[in-house]
Motif scaffolding. Structure first.
Motif, PDB file in Angstrom:
ATOM      1  N   SER A  31      15.061 -76.893  -0.842  1.00 49.37           N
ATOM      2  CA  SER A  31      15.652 -77.766   0.455  1.00 49.37           C
ATOM      3  C   SER A  31      17.287 -78.271  -0.349  1.00 49.37           C
ATOM      4  O   SER A  31      17.873 -78.192   0.194  1.00 49.37           O
ATOM      5  N   SER A  32      16.675 -78.974  -1.362  1.00 48.77           N
ATOM      6  CA  SER A  32      17.788 -79.480  -1.367  1.00 48.77           C
ATOM      7  C   SER A  32      18.779 -78.965  -2.430  1.00 48.77           C
ATOM      8  O   SER A  32      19.840 -79.496  -2.774  1.00 48.77           O
ATOM      9  N   ALA A  33      18.150 -78.149  -3.449  1.00 48.83           N
ATOM     10  CA  ALA A  33      19.057 -76.920  -4.345  1.00 48.83           C
ATOM     11  C   ALA A  33      18.037 -75.738  -4.853  1.00 48.83           C
ATOM     12  O   ALA A  33      17.320 -75.070  -4.523  1.00 48.83           O
ATOM     13  N   PRO A  34      19.216 -74.944  -5.279  1.00 52.57           N
ATOM     14  CA  PRO A  34      18.511 -73.719  -6.263  1.00 52.57           C
ATOM     15  C   PRO A  34      17.385 -74.188  -7.461  1.00 52.57           C
ATOM     16  O   PRO A  34      18.028 -75.252  -7.899  1.00 52.57           O
ATOM     17  N   LEU A  35      16.799 -73.943  -7.310  1.00 53.79           N
ATOM     18  CA  LEU A  35      15.573 -74.014  -8.695  1.00 53.79           C
ATOM     19  C   LEU A  35      14.729 -72.993  -9.022  1.00 53.79           C
ATOM     20  O   LEU A  35      15.184 -72.223  -8.689  1.00 53.79           O
ATOM     21  N   TRP A  48      12.731 -67.303   6.850  1.00 50.28           N
ATOM     22  CA  TRP A  48      13.147 -67.712   5.609  1.00 50.28           C
ATOM     23  C   TRP A  48      13.251 -66.594   4.471  1.00 50.28           C
ATOM     24  O   TRP A  48      12.235 -65.455   4.586  1.00 50.28           O
ATOM     25  N   ARG A  49      14.453 -66.460   3.943  1.00 50.25           N
ATOM     26  CA  ARG A  49      14.355 -65.049   2.826  1.00 50.25           C
ATOM     27  C   ARG A  49      14.587 -66.280   1.378  1.00 50.25           C
ATOM     28  O   ARG A  49      16.132 -67.127   1.380  1.00 50.25           O
ATOM     29  N   LEU A  50      13.828 -65.879   0.455  1.00 54.06           N
ATOM     30  CA  LEU A  50      15.032 -66.096  -1.234  1.00 54.06           C
ATOM     31  C   LEU A  50      15.299 -65.264  -1.923  1.00 54.06           C
ATOM     32  O   LEU A  50      15.399 -64.249  -1.679  1.00 54.06           O
ATOM     33  N   ARG A  51      16.000 -65.814  -2.854  1.00 59.31           N
ATOM     34  CA  ARG A  51      16.916 -64.896  -3.045  1.00 59.31           C
ATOM     35  C   ARG A  51      17.055 -66.110  -4.518  1.00 59.31           C
ATOM     36  O   ARG A  51      16.790 -66.965  -4.577  1.00 59.31           O
ATOM     37  N   SER A  52      17.477 -64.893  -5.556  1.00 52.08           N
ATOM     38  CA  SER A  52      17.956 -65.155  -6.797  1.00 52.08           C
ATOM     39  C   SER A  52      18.825 -65.728  -6.532  1.00 52.08           C
ATOM     40  O   SER A  52      20.656 -65.022  -6.077  1.00 52.08           O
ATOM     41  N   ALA A  53      19.543 -67.043  -7.156  1.00 56.23           N
ATOM     42  CA  ALA A  53      20.757 -67.619  -6.578  1.00 56.23           C
ATOM     43  C   ALA A  53      21.616 -67.320  -8.047  1.00 56.23           C
ATOM     44  O   ALA A  53      22.722 -66.723  -8.174  1.00 56.23           O
ATOM     45  N   TYR A  85      15.640 -69.358  -7.818  1.00 53.11           N
ATOM     46  CA  TYR A  85      16.068 -69.154  -6.371  1.00 53.11           C
ATOM     47  C   TYR A  85      16.708 -70.063  -5.223  1.00 53.11           C
ATOM     48  O   TYR A  85      16.702 -71.510  -5.353  1.00 53.11           O
ATOM     49  N   LEU A  86      16.837 -69.847  -4.128  1.00 53.60           N
ATOM     50  CA  LEU A  86      17.599 -70.596  -2.941  1.00 53.60           C
ATOM     51  C   LEU A  86      17.172 -69.661  -1.780  1.00 53.60           C
ATOM     52  O   LEU A  86      16.849 -68.711  -1.474  1.00 53.60           O
ATOM     53  N   ILE A  87      17.599 -70.602  -0.664  1.00 53.12           N
ATOM     54  CA  ILE A  87      16.023 -70.618   0.715  1.00 53.12           C
ATOM     55  C   ILE A  87      17.689 -69.996   1.637  1.00 53.12           C
ATOM     56  O   ILE A  87      19.064 -70.148   1.834  1.00 53.12           O
ATOM     57  N   LEU A  88      18.228 -68.203   1.946  1.00 52.80           N
ATOM     58  CA  LEU A  88      18.984 -67.972   2.822  1.00 52.80           C
ATOM     59  C   LEU A  88      18.642 -67.911   4.144  1.00 52.80           C
ATOM     60  O   LEU A  88      17.540 -68.145   4.563  1.00 52.80           O
ATOM     61  N   ARG A  89      19.207 -68.984   5.460  1.00 50.00           N
ATOM     62  CA  ARG A  89      18.820 -69.052   6.527  1.00 50.00           C
ATOM     63  C   ARG A  89      19.301 -67.543   7.520  1.00 50.00           C
ATOM     64  O   ARG A  89      20.756 -67.732   7.252  1.00 50.00           O
TER      65      ARG A  89
END
Length: 85
Positions: free
Chosen positions: A21-25, A63-68, A81-85
């Motif tokens: 939720s705070s940053a791509p990890l 929620w969708r996770l994508r490779s940043a 990974y990051l969250i796409l809303r």
């Protein structure tokens, strides 16, 4: 006897979302975040962590996770990974 993994099985997806939720990890950073936030009580197996990431990506309608980005570190490739809303 009660299943000792009930907490992880029921909340791992939520914990992964919280970590992202705070940053791509990337996966190792998610694992470190989980361990740090639980004060080294929670030790999530790598396969369980990646299963949760793929489960969130495949089955969650909200929620969708994508490779940043993909970063080359020597011979390894790291996906953040990051969250796409």
């Amino acid at each position: 006897m009660a299943n000792p993994y009930w907490l992880v099985r029921g909340t791992l997806d939520t914990l992964v979302l919280r970590a992202l939720s705070s940053a791509p990890l990337h996966g190792f950073e998610i694992s470190e975040w989980l361990e740090t936030q639980s004060k080294h009580v929670l030790d999530v197996d790598d396969s369980a962590l990646y299963q949760a990431v793929y489960r969130l990506n495949d089955y969650s309608p909200a929620w969708r996770l994508r490779s940043a980005r993909v970063v080359s570190r020597g011979r390894r490739t790291v996906c953040n990974y990051l969250i796409l809303r």
